[in-house]
Design an enzyme around this catalytic site. Sequence first.
Site, PDB file in Angstrom:
ATOM      1  N   PHE A  81      38.161  40.853  42.113  1.00 46.95           N
ATOM      2  CA  PHE A  81      38.273  41.447  41.094  1.00 46.95           C
ATOM      3  C   PHE A  81      39.248  42.484  40.940  1.00 46.95           C
ATOM      4  CE2 PHE A  81      33.616  40.286  40.346  1.00 46.95           C
ATOM      5  CZ  PHE A  81      33.678  39.557  39.538  1.00 46.95           C
TER       6      PHE A  81
ATOM      7  N   SER B 130      38.772  31.608  42.806  1.00 48.10           N
ATOM      8  CA  SER B 130      38.876  33.075  41.792  1.00 48.10           C
ATOM      9  C   SER B 130      37.338  33.478  41.782  1.00 48.10           C
ATOM     10  CB  SER B 130      39.326  33.035  40.460  1.00 48.10           C
ATOM     11  OG  SER B 130      38.457  32.297  39.457  1.00 48.10           O
ATOM     12  N   ASP B 131      37.086  34.938  41.701  1.00 47.99           N
ATOM     13  CA  ASP B 131      35.879  35.175  41.214  1.00 47.99           C
ATOM     14  C   ASP B 131      35.733  34.965  40.014  1.00 47.99           C
ATOM     15  OD1 ASP B 131      33.264  36.390  41.679  1.00 47.99           O
ATOM     16  OD2 ASP B 131      33.815  38.415  42.631  1.00 47.99           O
ATOM     17  N   TRP B 132      34.487  35.344  39.520  1.00 47.40           N
ATOM     18  CA  TRP B 132      33.893  35.011  38.223  1.00 47.40           C
ATOM     19  C   TRP B 132      34.960  35.657  37.115  1.00 47.40           C
ATOM     20  CZ3 TRP B 132      29.129  32.819  36.802  1.00 47.40           C
ATOM     21  CH2 TRP B 132      28.756  33.104  35.258  1.00 47.40           C
ATOM     22  N   GLY B 133      35.768  34.787  36.371  1.00 49.51           N
ATOM     23  CA  GLY B 133      36.422  35.437  35.353  1.00 49.51           C
ATOM     24  C   GLY B 133      37.818  36.432  35.713  1.00 49.51           C
TER      25      GLY B 133
END
Length: 755
Positions: free
Chosen positions: A261, A292-295
């Site tokens: 993030f 990717s990480d969440w969002g």
Amino acid sequence: MIFKKSGLLVLIFSVIAFVGAHAQQEDAAVVERRIEGLLEQMTLAEKAGQLTQFSDVGDVTGPASADASVQKKRELVKSGLVGSMLNVVGTENVRALQKIAVEESRLGIPAVFAFDVIHGHKTMFPIPLAEAASWDLDLIEQSARVAAVEASAQGLNWTFAPMVDISRDPRWGRVMEGAGEDPFLGAEIAIARVRGFQGDDLAAEDTIAATLKHFAAYGFAESGKDYNAADIGTVTLFNVVAPPFKAAIERAGALTVMNSFNTLNGIPATGDAYLQRDVLKGDWEFEGVVISDWGSGIEMIDHGFAADARDAARLAMNAGSDVDMESHVYAEYLPSLVESGEVALGDVDDAVRRVLRMKFKLGLFDDPYRYLDAARENASLMTPEHRVMARQMAEASIVLLKNEGGALPLGKGERIALIGALAADKDTPLGNWRGRAEAGSAISVKEAFAAAGVDFSYVEGAPVENGEASFPTEVQVNLTDRSGFDAAVAAARAADKVVLVLGEDAYQSGEGRSRANIGLPGVQDDLLKAVYAANPNVALVVMSGRPLVLTWADAHVPAIVQAWHLGHESGPAITDMLLGKVNPSGKLPMTFPRSEGQIPIYYNYLNTGRPGPRPEVFWSHYTDEENAPLYPFGHGLSYTAFEYGRLRVRDVDGGVEVSVRVQNSGGREGREVVQLYIRDRVASISRPVRELKGFEKISLKPGQRKTVRFKLTEEQLGFYDGRGAFRLEPGAYDVFVGGSSAAGLTASFELKSGR
Ligand code: NOJ
């Protein structure tokens, strides 16, 4: 004759190995042909679909997207627009979606099902930081193996673990999920965990793909605040942050990596081409999937790095982020970005190849339903064997921080006052990431005391929080309710000894759980003081997901036990340790500060030009705090004692051998983590005052001694410069050996030539 026989055997094995390797190459070639065949048939939208990961609706592990509906997600899977899903768990749920992917989508490409299996799936093991405190690589691998067996039985193929972020900041709540502050220990543990999850054969029905996360420097969030910017130099990047990633890719074949993030030196990791393309996929030749990480793709807008969602998709793909978890930007924009030439088709194809290769490796193209056996699901979860292993792991993870005057173990016939809400808490020991564990299903200390026949009375003293805590919501810490103090004081007075169980709720550490003040939360500090005033014979048991500031306790109470969040078997493990049936053997994987002002605090710091102490003020120190931590990295006591001696250093082929004799000089059998540190005295870059370079956990009976040998290889003696180039420089090195990073036994040697 023997020679001839073994020669023949060698020949046979070589032929088998050659045939095996050849068959593997053949297989790989067939897979590559099939991948190319699929790529030829895929539309751009379907390619973007393979690079898109959606979460199930409801049970989310990040901010829920507004447009989420079960129906919509099914439609997307049917249209071939979703390559993988997270948070869909259970053979029935997975089968329903897999059936749509395989039988109703145009190309029938199976989906992969991912989940955060962090420290157990159904049977909860200790939180990862606690497991790291065991320094027991076999147990740690076994713990990940059990998690893989249970998760795969529930239809899962992919875990977002291990988190291998090195962190020097206990304010950061996610330290609970990692292996602490040290790159060497972190790398060894990362390897053990990946091996446990992935096993030897990813296509086996009981193995799952591992993810190294979060690439990179997520653990260096400024001021310990989750998601915050990280600003570190490349020397720290390559020597501290990178080693666990690199080691687990090279030595354990980790199949996937998750980016992070945070911004690193101003660039969001998801959009960082240097990190992902140049270092990870370039220098390290990583062939797996980067997710990717969440969002984290869409969040590049808030970082002020992407202008809009389309720009976020462009930046992420160009930077080498293969799969988009929950940003929903690849599915939407990749096709038009390719058509406009802003994203190269070759980059998209490369990412799709990586995803398809993963699906082949997992065996999903051979049988997309291979992980979906309801009978196995029923038989594999929380078996008695898994509980036994969880118990062993919990016992090995406990760290005895202080034990003055033999306060512990508890004596026979002693009347105990057991005090603290956490002593009766059946939920907190399950930790923050508890997979599919049932809430409130751990064995508490109170229950274990009763089962062990301890003569005790229990009082709560004070609740830790008001109301129920949960994964996505803030914990409401009890700051005011002291109504139980009087009863606690009375119980303490009436007892011979007090066992006070204090600390953090499960949800006070973990994602989004940074704390600025890391003392005992709420009124618990006051409870400790009130109880201590009534009866100073206190054994403080600390449950927490991070190092806490325990300075007052250390100055007063005779015994302190760091019991983390130990999983289902927390109560029995703590009880056996308190009673002396288990001899503690854990060692801290992270420094415990005296006060928050010392943070970041870590043992492998660089010396200043004014290390001091000096009579005047001109040296590197605080005027109102000591420099030294409360408990150093590697610290941990035992009910027995170990003596170190006969430290020897000699040149051997390819490096230096350090040997030391360790003797159990106490009265009972125990396990000791023998630790080896080095210092490179003069180098082209200032090197840390100490660096862990070897450890071995040994078991010794009273009086028994053992010579432990470490080999320091060139790899261990060198370091990376600011460009990521490895350097081995001749010169003097010091070695330190002992039972913590404060080890006193020392020797030195000279490295004659470098490279
Ligand atoms: C966000 C976390 O940072 C990451 O570690 C996790 O795997 C994902 N959410 C998915 O739950």
